[in-house]
Structure formats: C-alpha cells, structure tokens
Design a protein around this motif. Sequence first.
Motif, short mmCIF file in Angstrom:
data_model
loop_
_atom_site.label_atom_id
_atom_site.label_comp_id
_atom_site.label_asym_id
_atom_site.label_seq_id
_atom_site.Cartn_x
_atom_site.Cartn_y
_atom_site.Cartn_z
N UNK A 114 23.50 57.03 -9.74
CA UNK A 114 24.95 56.83 -9.76
C UNK A 114 25.47 56.75 -11.18
N UNK A 115 26.70 57.25 -11.38
CA UNK A 115 27.39 57.16 -12.67
C UNK A 115 26.50 57.66 -13.80
N UNK A 116 26.01 58.88 -13.60
CA UNK A 116 25.06 59.45 -14.55
C UNK A 116 25.31 60.95 -14.70
N UNK A 117 25.07 61.42 -15.90
CA UNK A 117 25.06 62.85 -16.18
C UNK A 117 23.69 63.21 -16.71
N UNK A 118 23.22 64.39 -16.38
CA UNK A 118 21.92 64.84 -16.87
C UNK A 118 22.04 66.29 -17.34
N UNK A 119 21.46 66.57 -18.49
CA UNK A 119 21.37 67.92 -19.01
C UNK A 119 19.90 68.21 -19.23
N UNK A 120 19.44 69.33 -18.69
CA UNK A 120 18.07 69.76 -18.97
C UNK A 120 18.16 70.99 -19.86
N UNK A 121 17.53 70.88 -21.01
CA UNK A 121 17.51 71.96 -22.00
C UNK A 121 16.22 72.74 -21.84
N UNK A 122 16.36 74.07 -21.84
CA UNK A 122 15.18 74.94 -21.77
C UNK A 122 15.21 75.92 -22.94
N UNK A 123 14.12 75.92 -23.67
CA UNK A 123 13.91 76.91 -24.71
C UNK A 123 12.93 77.93 -24.14
N UNK A 124 13.41 79.14 -23.87
CA UNK A 124 12.58 80.19 -23.26
C UNK A 124 11.50 80.61 -24.26
N UNK A 125 10.26 80.68 -23.78
CA UNK A 125 9.15 80.99 -24.66
C UNK A 125 8.63 82.40 -24.55
#
Length: 168
Positions: A114-125
């Motif tokens: 609850x009351x949360x934001x999430x960002x997942x970063x991907x660096x393509x290899x």
Amino acid sequence: IDPSRVRHGVPFVERKSTFQAHVLLRLRSAEEADAFAAYLKRDPKVARASHNVLAFRKRLPAPSARGAVRDEKNESDADRTDDSSVSFAGDHDDDGEHGAGKGLSHLLRVTESEDVGVVVTRWFGGVHLGPRRFQCINNAARDALVDAGVAKVDANCASGSGKSGKKS
C-alpha cells in the motif's frame, strides 16, 4: 522526492542483463509516482537503462456519505479488498517492456503493498531473455518490497527470488 523515503534493491545479473528495483514509500499521489521515476532518471546510469518499468498502488480515502471517492485517471486499475470500504488506485508504465508494468501492478496487489511506487530498471546486456525477463523484473520488485517492509508475504509461499548470475 525525499531520499529518506526511497529504497534501492540489490542489483542482479541474469544472462548479461542487470535488474534493480527502487521503491518509494508513503506514496501520496499518482503525480508523485511519476515524479519518482523522473527523480531516479536524474542518475545518468538509470537514465541510460533500456527500461524503467513503473507501477504504484495508493490506498484511497474512505468513501464519504455522498459516495465513493474516485480517481478518474486510474479508475480502470482501482481494486477493492474484501472490506468493501477500502479501495485502491494504481497505474503502471511499461517503458517499452510490453506487459511488464501490468505484472508489477499485479505483484503490488497480491503482496498487499500500500502507498508505494516501484520502478524496476533493466540494463539490457545483449542476450534476449524472452519471458524470463518478466520473472526477473517481478523478482527484483518483490525482493525490494519485502526488504522495504511493505510487502506481505505468505509464509507458505516461496519468497526466494530464483535469481541467478552475479551481483553487481
């Protein structure tokens, strides 16, 4: 964005792609979720990433006597718990990783975050992961949400990420 509300997950490598989750605690609005993504992209390394997949889930105020409070922008992603007096708004941005944001939104619901934001970063290899990339994105997010103390994890549910590769 107040840096004390931000938690960064441990990056991990899967077949040359690197994944890292970032969590914003005490999210106040959809606009703040967008501001969080912009805040992260101030880091040149994050800005150069192949994808920055975003999802958020915000608990809505209790309905007033005149009816339920509605968030027009996110109405399609609003969900209700078993307690019909509690509702949530959420949204996501795939950032070119088609379907990944929807998966993160689902993860936020099933972990009751609850009351949360999430960002997942991907660096393509350079090595295509196929559907495995979605598992990596969700694993990164789940681990960061658990570490931040916002995800509710069932003791009978496997909470291991299944990550492989080297830590970076």
